[in-house]
Design an enzyme around this catalytic site. Structure first.
Site, PDB file in Angstrom:
ATOM      1  N   GLU A   1      -6.088   4.328   1.028  1.00 36.71           N
ATOM      2  CA  GLU A   1      -6.317   3.241   1.971  1.00 36.71           C
ATOM      3  C   GLU A   1      -4.963   2.611   2.255  1.00 36.71           C
ATOM      4  O   GLU A   1      -4.057   2.673   1.414  1.00 36.71           O
ATOM      5  CB  GLU A   1      -7.259   2.200   1.373  1.00 36.71           C
ATOM      6  CG  GLU A   1      -6.602   1.163   0.450  1.00 36.71           C
ATOM      7  CD  GLU A   1      -5.994   1.725  -0.834  1.00 36.71           C
ATOM      8  OE1 GLU A   1      -6.461   2.791  -1.288  1.00 36.71           O
ATOM      9  OE2 GLU A   1      -5.051   1.106  -1.374  1.00 36.71           O
TER      10      GLU A   1
ATOM     11  N   LYS B   1       6.340   1.493  -4.074  1.00 36.41           N
ATOM     12  CA  LYS B   1       5.048   2.176  -4.041  1.00 36.41           C
ATOM     13  C   LYS B   1       5.135   3.662  -4.397  1.00 36.41           C
ATOM     14  O   LYS B   1       4.193   4.226  -4.930  1.00 36.41           O
ATOM     15  CB  LYS B   1       4.389   1.994  -2.671  1.00 36.41           C
ATOM     16  CG  LYS B   1       3.890   0.573  -2.465  1.00 36.41           C
ATOM     17  CD  LYS B   1       2.883   0.505  -1.348  1.00 36.41           C
ATOM     18  CE  LYS B   1       2.211  -0.847  -1.290  1.00 36.41           C
ATOM     19  NZ  LYS B   1       3.096  -1.894  -0.722  1.00 36.41           N
TER      20      LYS B   1
ATOM     21  N   SER C   1      11.236  -5.692  -4.003  1.00 36.10           N
ATOM     22  CA  SER C   1      10.269  -4.589  -4.010  1.00 36.10           C
ATOM     23  C   SER C   1      10.435  -3.593  -2.864  1.00 36.10           C
ATOM     24  O   SER C   1      10.002  -2.451  -2.981  1.00 36.10           O
ATOM     25  CB  SER C   1       8.840  -5.140  -4.005  1.00 36.10           C
ATOM     26  OG  SER C   1       8.650  -6.039  -2.930  1.00 36.10           O
TER      27      SER C   1
HETATM   28  C1  LIG Z   1       2.819  -3.215  -0.632  1.00 34.19           C
HETATM   29  C2  LIG Z   1       4.018  -4.018  -0.949  1.00 34.19           C
HETATM   30  C3  LIG Z   1       3.949  -5.187  -1.749  1.00 34.19           C
HETATM   31  C4  LIG Z   1       2.659  -5.751  -2.250  1.00 34.19           C
HETATM   32  O1  LIG Z   1       1.942  -4.949  -3.124  1.00 34.19           O
HETATM   33  P1  LIG Z   1       1.942  -5.207  -4.691  1.00 34.19           P
HETATM   34  O2  LIG Z   1       0.908  -4.285  -5.190  1.00 34.19           O
HETATM   35  O3  LIG Z   1       1.581  -6.658  -4.901  1.00 34.19           O
HETATM   36  O4  LIG Z   1       3.292  -4.911  -5.194  1.00 34.19           O
HETATM   37  C5  LIG Z   1       5.125  -5.844  -2.070  1.00 34.19           C
HETATM   38  N1  LIG Z   1       6.317  -5.421  -1.600  1.00 34.19           N
HETATM   39  C6  LIG Z   1       6.430  -4.332  -0.815  1.00 34.19           C
HETATM   40  C7  LIG Z   1       7.772  -3.920  -0.337  1.00 34.19           C
HETATM   41  C8  LIG Z   1       5.291  -3.594  -0.461  1.00 34.19           C
HETATM   42  O5  LIG Z   1       5.416  -2.515   0.331  1.00 34.19           O
END
Ligand SMILES: *Cc1c(COP(=O)(O)O)cnc(C)c1O
Length: 416
Positions: A114, A92, A381
């Site tokens: 948000e 993010k 992610s």
């Molecule tokens: C917020 C988040 C997501 C989901 O958001 P996307 O916009 O679909 O990427 C996925 N993985 C992590 C680690 C997150 O913090």
């Protein structure tokens, strides 16, 4: 590399996307679009962004060959793109750094955001501190209770966290409240949206800022694996980490793109967050996309063990990629994600985010069906430290790490 010229000038990805907002925001969005267009082609902006990604975020993030896990599964080789190693522990920050630099360029001293699980709120509060901006984060009061540690993090970073008491008191209500704030203070306020959703230009802009992930993979894969992957897998909440790793691969047609949605208690249970697999097109939060809605168009309650995937919509570009067949969307249940979470911890020594664990779950289901020389690249992610209380409540070690459970899991996933 630009795989296609989308969205169009009005923000459309085929029939999806667009701008569905109150009159007062139309001008603000137009201003934002123009400012972003300018920065996009400005080497000075791009150099500053690159420098921040290198020195503040810690990019490029490495790609890691999960050798032991691949061996245990007995099929394709699994590689992990380590977005969990970024500053603040997830992808993010790639986007919030970009939007904060843009806000500064536009002369806005106040940013709002948000947040659901609190991860985007923390990333926004982080860059607000870094660039000396005032920061207000809207968060459902229900989520504030569930994610107290992230609320404390945001406050440590100097942000004001405003509880939202309307509706289900979760993410979609926080989004509505942030849009309301923006309407009243567009002159001095920049709204940092956390995923590839919202009105144009947000889906495009958030995609562009996260596409550094796939761009790095294109360079790294030949070095570490000798070639590009056969499959690229990412979890899909709003869809920003998935768009980030997919984007530069869209033009490589031999690479299969797979998005994994939260199947919660199972798609048949109705308790999930699988907008693309079970939803219908409609309008929410400023754009047209697949939504989980009932026959009257009311947004349905969603469920996922992972707060970051718990959203009834999805970015419009994913809706387009689904309809055109360029990407495929599948599900992983809470139980499958939790099993993959524990396997990743014990086999690779990496504690993954529960969101990312959905992508890992599907990868560990797919890998055994493929030959050993096939390559699966998973976008890891984020890191899972934020999820420990949820994992331990879900049964944690007692349930998922008994020796017999391993066999049960292998049987469940149909391995060997
Ligand atoms: C917020 C988040 C997501 C989901 O958001 P996307 O916009 O679909 O990427 C996925 N993985 C992590 C680690 C997150 O913090």
């Amino acid at each position: 590399m630009k795989p296609y010229d989308l969205p169009d000038a009005q923000g459309h990805f085929g029939p999806y996307g667009g701008v569905f907002v109150a009159e007062t925001l139309v001008h603000a969005l137009e201003q934002l679009r123009a400012a972003y267009e300018e920065c996009r082609g400005d080497p000075q902006f791009q150099n500053e962004l690159q420098s921040e990604l290198t020195h503040y975020v810690g990019r490029p993030s490495p790609i890691y060959h999960a050798r032991r896990w691949s061996q245990e599964l007995g099929g394709a080789q699994i590689y992990l793109k380590r977005e969990d190693l970024n500053h603040t522990g997830a992808h993010k920050i790639n986007n919030t750094v970009g939007q904060a630099l843009l806000a500064r360029r536009m002369g806005k001293r106040r940013v709002i955001a948000e947040t659901g699980a609190g991860q985007h709120g923390v990333a926004a509060a982080t860059v607000a501190a870094r660039y000396a901006m005032q920061c207000v984060v809207y968060m459902g009061s229900e989520d504030m209770g569930r994610q107290a540690a992230n609320v404390y993090r945001m406050r440590l970073l100097g942000a004001e966290v405003v509880p939202v008491e309307s509706g289900s008191r979760t993410l979609k209500d926080a989004l509505n409240e942030a849009l309301r704030d923006w309407v009243t203070r567009v002159e001095d306020t920049f709204y940092i949206i956390g995923t590839v959703a919202g009105p144009h230009p947000y889906p495009m802009m958030v995609r562009d800022f996260n596409s550094v992930v796939g761009r790095e993979c294109l360079q790294q894969m030949p070095q570490i694996a000798g070639r590009q992957p056969d499959h690229v897998i990412a979890c899909v909440g709003g869809g920003s980490n998935a768009m980030g790793i997919f984007y530069d691969y869209i033009g490589l047609e031999q690479v299969q793109l797979i998005g994994v949605e939260a199947a919660g208690h199972g798609l048949a249970s109705g308790q999930h967050a699988a907008s693309l697999q079970c939803g219908r097109p409609g309008v929410l939060h400023g754009n047209r996309t697949y939504l989980l809605q009932d026959e009257h168009g009311q947004i349905q309650a969603t469920h996922s063990v992972s707060a970051g995937l718990d959203y009834p919509g999805v970015g419009p570009e994913h809706a387009w990629l689904k309809d055109t067949g360029r990407a495929q969307y599948v599900g992983a249940t809470d139980a499958e994600a939790l099993q993959a979470f524990h396997d990743c911890c014990r086999i690779e020594g990496i504690i993954p985010a529960l969101e990312s664990s959905h992508a890992l779950a599907y990868a560990s289901r797919l890998a055994p069906t493929l030959a050993k020389d096939r390559i699966v690249l998973v976008n890891l992610s984020g890191r899972g430290d934020k999820d420990l209380h949820i994992v331990s409540q879900a049964g944690g070690l007692e349930f998922f790490c008994r020796p017999s459970c391993r066999e049960a899991s292998l049987a469940h996933f149909g391995k060997r």
